[in-house]
Design a protein around this motif. Structure first.
Motif, PDB file in Angstrom:
ATOM      1  N   GLU A   1       0.831  -1.212   0.000  1.00 38.53           N
ATOM      2  CA  GLU A   1       0.000   0.000   0.000  1.00 38.53           C
ATOM      3  C   GLU A   1       0.863   1.259   0.000  1.00 38.53           C
ATOM      4  N   ALA A   2       1.937   1.253   0.808  1.00 33.09           N
ATOM      5  CA  ALA A   2       2.846   2.405   0.872  1.00 33.09           C
ATOM      6  C   ALA A   2       3.578   2.595  -0.453  1.00 33.09           C
ATOM      7  N   ARG A   3       3.987   1.496  -1.067  1.00 33.85           N
ATOM      8  CA  ARG A   3       4.647   1.578  -2.372  1.00 33.85           C
ATOM      9  C   ARG A   3       3.744   2.226  -3.405  1.00 33.85           C
ATOM     10  N   ASP A   4       2.509   1.743  -3.479  1.00 36.77           N
ATOM     11  CA  ASP A   4       1.583   2.242  -4.488  1.00 36.77           C
ATOM     12  C   ASP A   4       1.192   3.694  -4.229  1.00 36.77           C
ATOM     13  N   ARG A   5       0.974   4.024  -2.967  1.00 35.60           N
ATOM     14  CA  ARG A   5       0.561   5.392  -2.625  1.00 35.60           C
ATOM     15  C   ARG A   5       1.656   6.401  -2.912  1.00 35.60           C
ATOM     16  N   ASN A   6       2.910   6.002  -2.662  1.00 32.82           N
ATOM     17  CA  ASN A   6       4.031   6.924  -2.842  1.00 32.82           C
ATOM     18  C   ASN A   6       4.699   6.814  -4.211  1.00 32.82           C
ATOM     19  N   LYS A   7       4.221   5.846  -5.012  1.00 30.36           N
ATOM     20  CA  LYS A   7       4.747   5.645  -6.369  1.00 30.36           C
ATOM     21  C   LYS A   7       6.268   5.475  -6.382  1.00 30.36           C
ATOM     22  N   VAL A   8       6.734   4.548  -5.547  1.00 33.80           N
ATOM     23  CA  VAL A   8       8.164   4.239  -5.472  1.00 33.80           C
ATOM     24  C   VAL A   8       8.383   2.774  -5.827  1.00 33.80           C
ATOM     25  N   VAL A   9       9.624   2.422  -6.099  1.00 41.00           N
ATOM     26  CA  VAL A   9       9.999   1.037  -6.374  1.00 41.00           C
ATOM     27  C   VAL A   9      10.500   0.410  -5.077  1.00 41.00           C
ATOM     28  N   VAL A  10       9.966  -0.736  -4.735  1.00 34.56           N
ATOM     29  CA  VAL A  10      10.415  -1.475  -3.552  1.00 34.56           C
ATOM     30  C   VAL A  10      10.724  -2.903  -3.986  1.00 34.56           C
ATOM     31  N   SER A  11      11.917  -3.380  -3.665  1.00 35.66           N
ATOM     32  CA  SER A  11      12.317  -4.718  -4.107  1.00 35.66           C
ATOM     33  C   SER A  11      13.122  -5.439  -3.038  1.00 35.66           C
ATOM     34  N   GLU A  12      12.840  -6.718  -2.873  1.00 34.52           N
ATOM     35  CA  GLU A  12      13.585  -7.575  -1.956  1.00 34.52           C
ATOM     36  C   GLU A  12      14.888  -8.003  -2.627  1.00 34.52           C
ATOM     37  N   ALA A  13      15.990  -7.913  -1.901  1.00 32.27           N
ATOM     38  CA  ALA A  13      17.323  -8.102  -2.491  1.00 32.27           C
ATOM     39  C   ALA A  13      17.704  -9.578  -2.619  1.00 32.27           C
ATOM     40  N   PHE A  14      17.000 -10.285  -3.497  1.00 30.45           N
ATOM     41  CA  PHE A  14      17.365 -11.665  -3.818  1.00 30.45           C
ATOM     42  C   PHE A  14      18.390 -11.627  -4.941  1.00 30.45           C
TER      43      PHE A  14
END
Length: 328
Positions: free
Chosen positions: A109-122
């Motif tokens: 929800e925070a990612r979509d609201r703030n329009k940022v990229v969030v990724s798990e470092a696999f």
């Protein structure tokens, strides 16, 4: 150039990820934050980074960074990822991102609201060896995939290590169980339907230290074991009707063996070895993340994929509490 802030002076940041970011073609580190400004300044000076902050909040509020890399203890990953997203920063956060799949709802929800990229470092999903495995499977190099087998183990009984502290998100499944699960999903493009598992815990630490897992993917099975109190070992094998694919250093490239993929035919009289002597998977991870932030076509680990992987781990924990199958 994507400007990174490093949120914590953790070992993996110092020894692995910061050098990779500095080596990347499209990213740079412009700030380091620690709860101890002296530590932040020392690490910043070591890498020639201009800004050092004595609190995470101060760095997130600054305009000298565009993104953060978060290597905090697992139990703090979601919390600080949400704070970073709310500050308008893109987020690359160490695995495992969460301890339960449901924890990721607020982050999405925070990612979509703030329009940022969030990724798990696999980092493994950026390694050439795993792209080769995926390519071989797609091309039918081993015929019909029937079974995937894996192992990942090391020995650690340090009571002060976060991996042995439940409150910090310790345990073998969060630390290394996520690897056989993510690479199988990545290489095959398939998802598990149900699992069986044996999970053992350390009587002193309370953390899970061993799991033996069997997962049904519909068309094939995955079986693997992981352990944090056994001799070091890593291996992954994909076995099909016409041959098999084996990786002897599947997760920590070049630490447990050569960075190579071996393809063996059905009769076991012909083998092909594909070598990748300088995979730089952490650099590739950084560059792919920076491209995604820039709006370029780039394959990164999405939060939606992270949810699926965590549901897999959650199901293993549940299956370890009883005999029989547990739906994922």
């Amino acid at each position: 150039m994507l400007r990174f802030g490093i949120l914590s002076t953790a070992k993996i940041a110092r020894e692995v990820v910061m050098p990779a970011i500095q080596d990347a073609e499209n990213a740079v580190i412009t700030a380091v934050a620690s709860r101890d400004v002296t530590k932040a300044r020392a690490l910043a000076d070591r890498f020639g980074v201009p800004h050092a902050f004595g609190s995470y909040e101060e760095m997130l509020a600054s305009d000298v960074i565009d993104a953060v890399y978060i290597p905090l203890p697992t139990s703090q990953h979601v919390e600080w990822s949400i704070k970073a997203a709310n500050a308008g920063k893109h987020v690359l956060v160490e695995k495992p991102l969460a301890l339960k799949a449901s924890e990721l709802d607020a982050l999405i929800e925070a990612r979509d609201r703030n329009k940022v990229v969030v990724s798990e470092a696999f980092m493994v999903t950026y390694a050439p060896v795993w792209h080769k495995v995926r390519e071989l499977l797609k091309d039918g190099a081993i015929g019909e995939l029937k079974h995937v087998q894996g192992a990942f183990s090391y020995f650690n009984r340090d009571a002060g290590n976060m991996r042995n502290i439940p409150e910090l998100g310790g345990g073998a499944l969060p630390d290394i169980g996520v690897y056989p699960t993510i690479v199988t999903r990545f290489a095959t493009g398939e998802e598990p339907q149900r699992v069986q598992a044996l999970v053992r815990r350390d009587p002193d630490f309370g953390t899970d230290i061993y799991s033996s897992v069997k997962a049904d993917f519909g068309g094939f099975e995955l079986s693997f074991y992981i352990a944090t109190q056994m001799a070091n070992r890593q291996v992954m094998v994909f076995h099909g009707t016409e041959g098999f694919i084996e990786l002897k250093s599947p997760f920590n490239a070049d630490r447990y063996g050569a960075e190579e993929v071996e393809l063996t035919n059905q009769k076991h009289n012909i083998s092909q070895i594909f070598r990748f002597p300088d995979s730089r998977q952490y650099r590739r991870q950084t560059e792919a993340f920076a491209k995604a932030v820039a709006g370029e076509a780039s394959e990164i680990v999405t939060l939606e994929s992270s949810v699926k992987n965590q549901r897999f781990i959650d199901a293993i924990y549940r299956a370890g509490e009883h005999d029989g199958w547990e739906a994922v």
